[in-house]
Motif scaffolding. Sequence first.
Motif, PDB file in Angstrom:
ATOM      1  N   TYR A 293       2.751   9.546   4.638  1.00 52.12           N
ATOM      2  CA  TYR A 293       1.197   9.149   5.137  1.00 52.12           C
ATOM      3  C   TYR A 293       0.643   9.573   5.872  1.00 52.12           C
TER       4      TYR A 293
ATOM      5  N   ILE B 176      -5.341   5.672   0.184  1.00 63.08           N
ATOM      6  CA  ILE B 176      -4.784   4.588   1.301  1.00 63.08           C
ATOM      7  C   ILE B 176      -5.134   5.282   2.671  1.00 63.08           C
ATOM      8  N   THR B 177      -5.588   6.805   2.687  1.00 63.16           N
ATOM      9  CA  THR B 177      -6.146   7.021   4.903  1.00 63.16           C
ATOM     10  C   THR B 177      -7.661   6.330   4.499  1.00 63.16           C
TER      11      THR B 177
ATOM     12  N   ILE C 171       5.631   0.635   4.433  1.00 61.04           N
ATOM     13  CA  ILE C 171       6.189   1.944   3.959  1.00 61.04           C
ATOM     14  C   ILE C 171       7.404   1.689   3.305  1.00 61.04           C
TER      15      ILE C 171
ATOM     16  N   ILE D 281       0.375  -0.572   5.873  1.00 60.49           N
ATOM     17  CA  ILE D 281       0.726  -0.002   4.755  1.00 60.49           C
ATOM     18  C   ILE D 281       2.298  -0.714   5.531  1.00 60.49           C
TER      19      ILE D 281
ATOM     20  N   MET E  53      -3.558   8.899  -2.485  1.00 60.57           N
ATOM     21  CA  MET E  53      -3.370   8.966  -0.485  1.00 60.57           C
ATOM     22  C   MET E  53      -4.827   8.751  -0.001  1.00 60.57           C
TER      23      MET E  53
ATOM     24  N   LEU F 165       1.221   0.959  11.495  1.00 58.85           N
ATOM     25  CA  LEU F 165       1.785   1.640  10.330  1.00 58.85           C
ATOM     26  C   LEU F 165       3.084   0.231  10.347  1.00 58.85           C
TER      27      LEU F 165
ATOM     28  N   ALA G  76      -3.673  11.637   6.485  1.00 60.37           N
ATOM     29  CA  ALA G  76      -4.316  10.746   7.367  1.00 60.37           C
ATOM     30  C   ALA G  76      -4.403  11.757   8.386  1.00 60.37           C
TER      31      ALA G  76
ATOM     32  N   ASP H  46       8.730   9.493   3.112  1.00 59.30           N
ATOM     33  CA  ASP H  46       7.773   8.890   2.469  1.00 59.30           C
ATOM     34  C   ASP H  46       6.498   8.349   4.054  1.00 59.30           C
TER      35      ASP H  46
ATOM     36  N   ASN I  26       0.724  -1.601  -0.036  1.00 66.34           N
ATOM     37  CA  ASN I  26       0.475   0.058  -0.142  1.00 66.34           C
ATOM     38  C   ASN I  26       0.752   1.226  -0.096  1.00 66.34           C
ATOM     39  N   ASP I  27       2.325   1.121  -0.393  1.00 67.18           N
ATOM     40  CA  ASP I  27       2.981   2.312  -0.391  1.00 67.18           C
ATOM     41  C   ASP I  27       3.148   2.944  -2.006  1.00 67.18           C
TER      42      ASP I  27
END
Length: 546
Positions: A253, A208-209, A227, A225, A205, A271, A257, A249, A185-186
């Motif tokens: 994220y 992802i959030t 990363i 995620i 993004m 995370l 969020a 990165d 998910n990165d």
Amino acid sequence: MSDEIKAGFDEYNAGVEKALAKFPERKKKFPANRLYTPLDDSNRPYSSIGFPGAYPYTRGVQNTMYRGRLWTMRQYAGFSTAEESNKRYKYLLEQGTTGLSVAFDLPTQIGYDSDHPLSQGEIGKVGVAIDSLADMEILFNSIPLDKVSTSMTTNAPAAVLLAMYIAVAEKQGISADKLEGTIQNDILKEYVARGTYIFPPEPSMRLITDIFAYCSEHVPNWNTISISGYHIREAGSTASQEVAFTIADGIAYVDAAIKAGLDVDAFAPRLSFFFNAHNDLFEEVAKFRAARRLWAKIMKERFGAKNPKSHMLRFHTQTGGSTLTAQQPDNNIVLVAIQALAAVLGGTQSLHTNSKDEALALPTEDSVRIALRTQQIIGYESGATETVDPLAGSYYVESLTDRIQKEAEKYIETIDSMGGAVKAIERGYIQQEIQDAAYAYQMEVESGERLIVGMNKFQIEEAPPGGLLKVDPIVGEQQMAKLKELKNKRDNNKVNAALDALKKAAAGNDNLMPLILDAVRYYATLGEICDVLRGEFGEYQQKVVL
């Protein structure tokens, strides 16, 4: 004491001059000092090293580390069809692997079904083809999802594949709150190092959030995620750049969020990170220690996270694919053992060891077993797990840890001055730094300054490799036939209604995960769902950096 050490160091240096006259040092650039002493360590407070399981987590995120339980032993696998990959997963579990790690084929990674024209020739080649929930059901057939931890290397379509995994669990009678695992998910590292992106940064993004928010409520034990510095290193970065760009990165994220209205302590504990392990044993150990300390500082001081779990950098490691050689592939067994040991000494939570034949093809069962046995021997026989962070206090390792952290912080300051990782990517800054490092490395190899055993030194005459795993081209035809049958058998009215609902939600601000999950349950395909999102979000156009 320091005066006594300095006097001894001066005497040592006098002896060095005599030694150099008799035995000149090798002609190479040594990144390390000749010797490290307490003089290199005199101003370091012990609090910067600390204790395992406590801030700043330099020495590990658990109090007892591997004395309590070993890392999760994963073997990244997936090829051909869901049926064939299911057999490989069951084989790995029988051989003692403690977690699954799914490799998807290229069309799946970029959101195309197997019947898409761009998928031809790539179906099942570098991973397993997953077009719909029906494939995911076969992939995990007879594997109870509440008993295994599953990592999935998927980025742009991560929401869709996570939804499929949740739906398979439902069919097994397992609720989502019992699931454990990770989706990569990165997307940011895809723009700079790997290339399996679909959508532009802003909607990416958002997806992802949306996953962060959905999982914090419904799938609380899932790592939302991973990363990934792994691919940044594979693209040619240095160890310090791997830490810096990965954490930059991560900052992006967390920022996204928080801007989406999430409380940092609601999502930050889930995370996770993903790093590479290369050949320089001590530099790699120091890299992992520096990354943990730097992330803890950022989460506490920059983002004001209160939950100690929000400060912890938990990470998976994979040994370095780019370090494997097609020449003398048995040498790769030794390389992987050194890299895996670095990951363990550095405190990894999960580990994949590459197989000796991966510079040539997908790994065979025999080579996968050797790779897994490498982890097991380190875990059960090497003694490396008997004490926590055994290299702590080494003048060399602590100096390396400090150096990597400082170099990473300098990069992060530069990225911050540009407006953050997304802006730095749009400007091509991160891509250029990686390209420059990769070029410098390659020049060292070609000049012979950097020796690669079996490749530019100690070569032998070798017969063409044999016994490699090959994916039968008929796999593509079979996969397309299965997909055609699925589309004929499913309730297409329900599929179309679910896709229409997803389209409307994508045009607004609602969380998309429940809509994607509904579509998946009706057997909407990965490509159909991604096409709806392409229609609303558009597609990312790569910035060319020269």
